[in-house]
Enzyme design. Structure first.
Site, PDB file in Angstrom:
ATOM      1  N   LYS A   1      12.563   1.284  13.607  1.00 31.69           N
ATOM      2  CA  LYS A   1      12.731  -0.120  13.978  1.00 31.69           C
ATOM      3  C   LYS A   1      14.226  -0.429  13.946  1.00 31.69           C
ATOM      4  CE  LYS A   1       9.583  -3.916  12.915  1.00 31.69           C
ATOM      5  NZ  LYS A   1       8.748  -4.497  11.839  1.00 31.69           N
TER       6      LYS A   1
ATOM      7  N   GLU B   1      -7.564  -9.242   8.447  1.00 31.51           N
ATOM      8  CA  GLU B   1      -7.892 -10.563   7.922  1.00 31.51           C
ATOM      9  C   GLU B   1      -9.363 -10.678   7.517  1.00 31.51           C
ATOM     10  OE1 GLU B   1      -4.357 -10.847  10.599  1.00 31.51           O
ATOM     11  OE2 GLU B   1      -6.375 -10.033  10.839  1.00 31.51           O
TER      12      GLU B   1
ATOM     13  N   ARG C   1      -9.612 -14.889  13.267  1.00 34.79           N
ATOM     14  CA  ARG C   1     -10.220 -13.564  13.238  1.00 34.79           C
ATOM     15  C   ARG C   1     -11.157 -13.382  12.051  1.00 34.79           C
ATOM     16  NH1 ARG C   1      -5.659  -9.284  14.957  1.00 34.79           N
ATOM     17  NH2 ARG C   1      -7.424  -8.510  16.129  1.00 34.79           N
TER      18      ARG C   1
END
Length: 657
Positions: A289, A375, A403
């Site tokens: 990253k 979640e 979700r």
């Protein structure tokens, strides 16, 4: 003119030499740093997929081949290679979206930025290709940034792997740790062999030969079966020594890698091999990253996952920090509560710092759990923890509670579990657009039996309502607040017996009660502005903040009965929202005062600043006041209750505001 300036579509990449491709990668990085530093956006993830994205577009033929980005925040390079090189208005109203957008390009497919869904899209697209006679078209899913921690991804993998003929290539962008190629002569030798070995393993003849020997040995009696099992175990052991791939091949999918995701030639070789296999393949790319940008690599928290406007040379924020954010207030308070109560635990889904649980984790590392992008699991696990005597605090972005609704309803609420859910970035969030607005939460939780819902208007109320929430042990409690800085403190004139705050009575001491304004959460400043404007038109008003909008407090109903009109101002969808619930409770109590729900339309709202989006949908003091005046005068429904001895006027003119 640079190389990037000549790229108008992915097919232009085929004309470039190796040296030109390297130059293109450098130009793309410079472009991203120079442009995203001026607008803000997801800088680190895109710096990490430059070569990977170039390779994907070199080997596959978009849009004939479908390229799906998981979460979509890694799609900036894809945008550049598909002809979108004006980033001057990135994530600004009317400008380029920060995610794939079908309205921008035929190369974009999935606009939702909810993670772990790309493989289900790939499964569905590839099935459609087979059934419509386009089975030779590939689907490439680029999965990264922890998306494989989501259970949905593995559900899709299970289905994709079951069909050996579907042309699905899954590129796993693994940037969970720094990638540094192993040095040394033997390592270099193994690295030089890998493309040849992977090509051999993915060749149809190789698979056919293995299948032939498998059948011969398994049909050869006990001796043949023993030989097969021994050779298979040896092969498995050698492969796992060569590269850790067991979980993928156990699903029945061909695995290629790991590959240096910043080595363009290596990526092209791996993707070509996967393409030639003509079946489901995993290509495992190791990336960094923020690759190529020292300030991002030095940023320990998230390698510049998302930045505001920064100095491109140093990476330092270009603007001084403003007022304290809602998240920061929560972070301090939940850490203090955790110091006081050993039963408090924190749960988050791959967002420890963004949702403000990092201070809690620093003080009590054994009591904060990051479950990844899961979640659903987070909510049910929280129910289990509550059963075990703990009080979990689950902190997620409001948009991601969507979700886990089933788990909230059937695992937490049905079992009357004392679980507190903290929703960050609630309401209109701004530049991340439709999939990130946290505008559905209040309407969604209205139907959960027994649930308590709080919407603090300022920092003081956030702190006190959080403490009230964690004291609830027999039902779920939800606290939601906005993105960005907390506004000024809004003190109440009076707190009623059931906890409702009266913020204003205008004019002061008035015996008339024209309009009751119910202000939800951060809408208090707007509500008070409307009250002032109504006063200028000779219309009296009372402004209240319920603090806890669920259950609806009795004082709200009583106040509604004593006013001619009620308006409820919220930054959630109007349909099924707080105003709708108050209306139902009023009717159940026999109160027939007209109520107008003032909130967000049931639409997917494009990106822009919070202020711009609210103005776009009419959530402004001027528009609300205009409507209320018309309702009081009887020229716009719902009509205010007429004054004693008066009938509803059938005509009327509106004064200039």
């Amino acid at each position: 003119m640079g190389i990037l300036d000549t790229i108008r579509n992915p097919q232009d990449l085929s004309k470039l030499s190796g040296a030109q491709l390297d130059q293109l990668a450098a130009e793309v990085r410079d472009f991203l740093i120079g442009n995203v530093s001026q607008t803000g956006g997801h800088l680190g993830p895109n710096l990490g997929v430059v070569e990977l994205t170039i390779a994907v577009h070199r080997i596959f033929d978009s849009p004939r081949d479908s390229i799906v980005f998981d979460t979509g925040h890694q799609s900036y390079v894809h945008k550049l290679l598909t002809g979108r090189q004006d980033f001057s208005t990135l994530r600004q109203q009317g400008g380029l979206s920060g995610y794939p957008d079908r309205g921008e390009s035929e190369h974009d497919i999935v606009e939702s930025s909810h993670a772990s869904s790309s493989l289900s899209w790939a499964d569905g697209i590839s099935r459609a290709r087979q059934l419509t006679g386009d089975g030779d078209r590939f689907v490439v899913a680029v999965v990264g940034d922890g998306a494989l921690t989501g259970g949905m991804a593995w559900e899709a993998l299970n289905n994709i792997a079951a069909d050996k003929k579907r042309r699905v290539v899954i590129v796993v962008n693994d940037n969970g740790r720094s990638y540094a190629p192993t040095v040394g002569g033997f390592a270099d030798y193994l690295a030089s062999l890998r493309p040849t070995i992977d090509s051999l393993r993915a060749a149809p003849a190789y698979e056919g030969t293995l299948e032939w020997w498998k059948r011969r040995l398994q049909n050869g009696g006990p001796a043949g079966q023993f030989t097969y099992k021994s050779l298979h175990a040896m092969k498995k052991g050698l492969k796992d020594w060569w590269a850790p791939q067991g979980m993928f091949e156990d699903l029945g999918m061909k695995y290629i890698g790991p590959v240096d995701g910043h080595n363009l030639q290596a990526m092209e070789n791996a993707l070509s091999t996967a393409k030639n296999y003509a079946g489901p393949v995993i290509v495992h790319a190791m990336t960094e990253k923020g690759h190529g940008y020292a300030p991002a690599r030095a940023h320990e928290a998230d390698q510049f996952h998302a930045v505001g406007i920064i100095d491109p040379e140093t990476g330092a924020p270009a603007e001084a920090g403003g007022a304290k954010s809602w998240t920061a207030v929560f972070a301090d308070e939940i850490a203090d509560i955790a110091d006081e109560r050993t039963d408090i635990v924190g749960i988050t889904g791959a967002m420890l710092i963004p949702v403000g649980l990092h201070k809690f984790a620093a003080r009590h590392p054994d009591r904060v759990f990051d479950v990844g992008i899961a979640e659903q699991h987070a909510l049910t696990s929280a129910a289990g923890m509550a059963f075990g005597g703990l009080h979990p605090v689950v902190a997620v972005y409001a948009t991601f509670l969507n979700r886990a609704f089933d788990q909230l309803l059937m695992d937490v609420a049905l079992h009357k579990a004392g679980v507190t859910i903290v929703l960050d970035r609630a309401g209109v969030t701004g530049p991340d657009g439709a999939s990130h607005h946290g505008m559905w939460d209040m309407a969604m939780v209205q139907i959960v039996p027994g649930l308590h819902l709080a919407a603090p208007r300022d920092a003081t109320r956030l702190r006190e309502e959080l403490r009230e929430a964690v004291a609830i042990e027999d039902a779920p409690s939800v606290i939601r607040y906005s993105k960005g800085s907390v506004g000024a403190e809004v003190e109440a004139l009076q707190r009623l017996a059931d906890g409702v705050d009266v913020l204003a009575r205008r004019p002061a001491g008035s015996a008339e009660n024209d309009v009751l304004i119910v202000s939800v959460g951060a809408m208090s400043e707007l509500a008070l502005d409307v009250s002032n404007r109504l006063g200028a038109q000779g219309i009296s008003s009372t402004v209240v903040d319920p603090r806890w909008v669920l259950p609806v407090r009795r004082s709200i109903i009583d106040l509604a009965a004593n006013h001619r009109l009620v308006i409820c101002i919220e930054d959630g969808v109007r349909a099924g929202g707080v105003g709708s619930r108050i209306r139902q409770e009023m009717r159940a109590a026999g109160v027939d005062t007209a109520l107008n729900e003032v909130g967000l339309p049931v639409e997917f709202l494009d990106h822009g600043t919070r202020k711009q989006v609210l103005e776009r949908v009419g959530l402004t003091a001027q528009q609300i006041t205009h409507d209320v005046v018309a309702q009081v005068l009887g020229t716009k429904v719902p009509f205010a209750r007429p004054l004693p001895g008066h009938e509803h006027p059938s005509t009327g003119s509106l004064p200039l505001l």
